[in-house]
Design an enzyme around this catalytic site. Structure first.
Site, mmCIF file in Angstrom:
data_model
loop_
_atom_site.group_PDB
_atom_site.id
_atom_site.type_symbol
_atom_site.label_atom_id
_atom_site.label_comp_id
_atom_site.label_asym_id
_atom_site.label_seq_id
_atom_site.Cartn_x
_atom_site.Cartn_y
_atom_site.Cartn_z
ATOM 1 N N SER A 13 -11.014 58.389 -11.901
ATOM 2 C CA SER A 13 -10.351 57.197 -11.332
ATOM 3 C C SER A 13 -10.890 55.908 -11.937
ATOM 4 C CB SER A 13 -10.463 57.177 -9.808
ATOM 5 O OG SER A 13 -11.730 56.714 -9.405
ATOM 6 N N THR A 43 -12.117 50.204 -8.651
ATOM 7 C CA THR A 43 -11.347 50.168 -7.392
ATOM 8 C C THR A 43 -10.893 51.577 -7.001
ATOM 9 O OG1 THR A 43 -10.508 48.009 -8.073
ATOM 10 C CG2 THR A 43 -9.414 49.052 -6.188
ATOM 11 N N ALA A 44 -11.128 51.935 -5.753
ATOM 12 C CA ALA A 44 -10.680 53.216 -5.166
ATOM 13 C C ALA A 44 -11.508 54.426 -5.624
ATOM 14 C CB ALA A 44 -9.190 53.487 -5.397
ATOM 15 N N ALA A 45 -12.590 54.202 -6.346
ATOM 16 C CA ALA A 45 -13.423 55.351 -6.747
ATOM 17 C C ALA A 45 -14.048 56.002 -5.512
ATOM 18 C CB ALA A 45 -14.513 54.903 -7.712
ATOM 19 N N GLY A 46 -14.543 55.182 -4.594
ATOM 20 C CA GLY A 46 -15.129 55.719 -3.367
ATOM 21 C C GLY A 46 -14.080 56.439 -2.518
ATOM 22 N N ASP A 47 -12.883 55.861 -2.466
ATOM 23 C CA ASP A 47 -11.794 56.497 -1.702
ATOM 24 C C ASP A 47 -11.451 57.855 -2.310
ATOM 25 O OD1 ASP A 47 -11.639 54.140 -0.237
ATOM 26 O OD2 ASP A 47 -10.134 53.274 -1.577
HETATM 27 O O1 RIB Z 1 -11.217 50.763 -1.744
HETATM 28 C C1 RIB Z 1 -10.310 49.994 -2.469
HETATM 29 C C2 RIB Z 1 -9.347 49.316 -1.526
HETATM 30 O O2 RIB Z 1 -10.034 48.388 -0.729
HETATM 31 C C3 RIB Z 1 -8.246 48.525 -2.195
HETATM 32 O O3 RIB Z 1 -7.130 49.292 -2.515
HETATM 33 C C4 RIB Z 1 -7.992 47.402 -1.199
HETATM 34 O O4 RIB Z 1 -6.715 47.430 -0.634
HETATM 35 C C5 RIB Z 1 -9.087 47.525 -0.152
HETATM 36 O O5 RIB Z 1 -8.639 48.165 0.979
#
Ligand code: RIB
Length: 307
Positions: free
Chosen positions: A282, A248-252
């Site tokens: 992450s 989760t959130a690796a791409g972000d």
């Molecule tokens: O990219 C991960 C995110 O996708 C999560 O935090 C969730 O809230 C969704 O927006």
């Protein structure tokens, strides 16, 4: 002047650990890991903030405890949250299943993010105009994303679009306004209409998006690292092998770290290498914003790779 402006969603993530990602029609027993601040926009703003000063965000939360926690998190990371308003709708939420091997599936309830519409974006034109790099994703209403891209281009900002969650398509007029289009493999395949199973196919698909007018495509390819394709050529930057706990959130983390380094004028290859390192770190930690590393942690990780 903002070095990086992130425009997008803020969510509170309800994170549930499951033995495997549920299939259609399947019921699984899970355990609640907790409520962790997330949202693709907020995750990217936090990542930008942890990489150094100069990040701001535009978005909306609700008048509730989740909204307060998200705003507190932005402030703790040094993000200018002046452009994040509080509205009557509930704060956006996401239900995230994380499997034993670290993969996830996500359902988003947009709530206040729906209020980040075209008129809200127009009201923030002055903040957009004062930004070096503007980073967007697709978790707010799409007309607002396209309006923000138009305004950012009008004011000479570097425009970066992370195409998550994957849209079916983008309007033709959007591509020529993009300095960097940042998809993952699934998004790249969907946008180009071509298969993306390996780096060679990814390059072909990226070239199809350049033909539509994007200046560059920076695709994340999982274990194959990242691939930059522009009119001068293609550059693949390998990723790092780590023990995956939660993706989760690796791409972000990747997108925002790349943008924040770019805003500092770092060479592109270094920006991508640093972004790969931050994203690798992450995935070794659970949750969205809880997993995003600082500048110092990322630099230390890279130093450790060199010895
Ligand atoms: O990219 C991960 C995110 O996708 C999560 O935090 C969730 O809230 C969704 O927006």
């Amino acid at each position: 002047m903002n070095k990086l402006l992130v425009i997008g969603s803020l969510n509170m993530d309800m994170v549930i650990h499951v033995p495997s990602i549920p299939r259609a029609g399947e019921t699984l027993m899970g355990t609640l890991h907790g409520y962790i601040p997330g949202g693709k926009g907020a995750n990217q703003a936090i990542a930008g903030g942890r990489m150094g000063p100069g990040t701001a965000m535009i978005g909306l939360v609700g008048r509730d405890q989740f909204g307060e926690r998200l705003l507190d998190g932005l402030k703790e990371a040094g993000v200018d949250a002046y452009g994040v308003s509080v509205c009557p709708e509930p704060t956006g939420q996401a239900v995230i299943s994380v499997s034993a091997d670290g993969e996830n599936s996500i359902i988003v309830l947009p709530g206040a993010n729906e209020r980040c519409d075209v008129s809200y974006i127009k009201d923030h034109e002055a903040q957009i105009a004062q930004s070096r790099v503007v980073l967007l994703q697709m978790e707010i209403p799409h007309p607002a994303v396209f309006e923000a891209i138009r305004l950012a281009k009008k004011h000479g900002c570097t425009v970066v679009l992370n195409t998550a969650p994957a849209p079916e398509s983008l309007p033709d007029e959007v591509y020529p306004m993009l300095d960097y289009l940042c998809p993952n493999e699934t998004e790249l395949s969907r946008l180009s209409g071509l298969p993306v199973n390996d780096p060679a196919q990814a390059e072909t698909a990226a070239r199809a998006l350049l033909d539509r007018g994007a200046a560059a495509v920076l695709a994340t390819l999982g274990k194959n690292g990242a691939l930059l394709v522009n009119r001068e050529g293609a550059l693949r930057v390998p990723g790092f092998s780590v023990k995956t706990v939660d993706t989760t959130a690796a791409g972000d983390t990747f997108c925002a770290t790349f943008c924040r380094r770019l805003a500092d004028g770092e060479p592109i290859k270094e920006c991508i290498r640093f972004a790969n390192a931050a994203a690798a770190l992450s995935v070794t930690r659970p949750g969205a914003q809880s997993s995003i590393p600082t500048l110092e942690e990322t630099a230390a990780f890279l130093r450790a790779q060199e010895v």
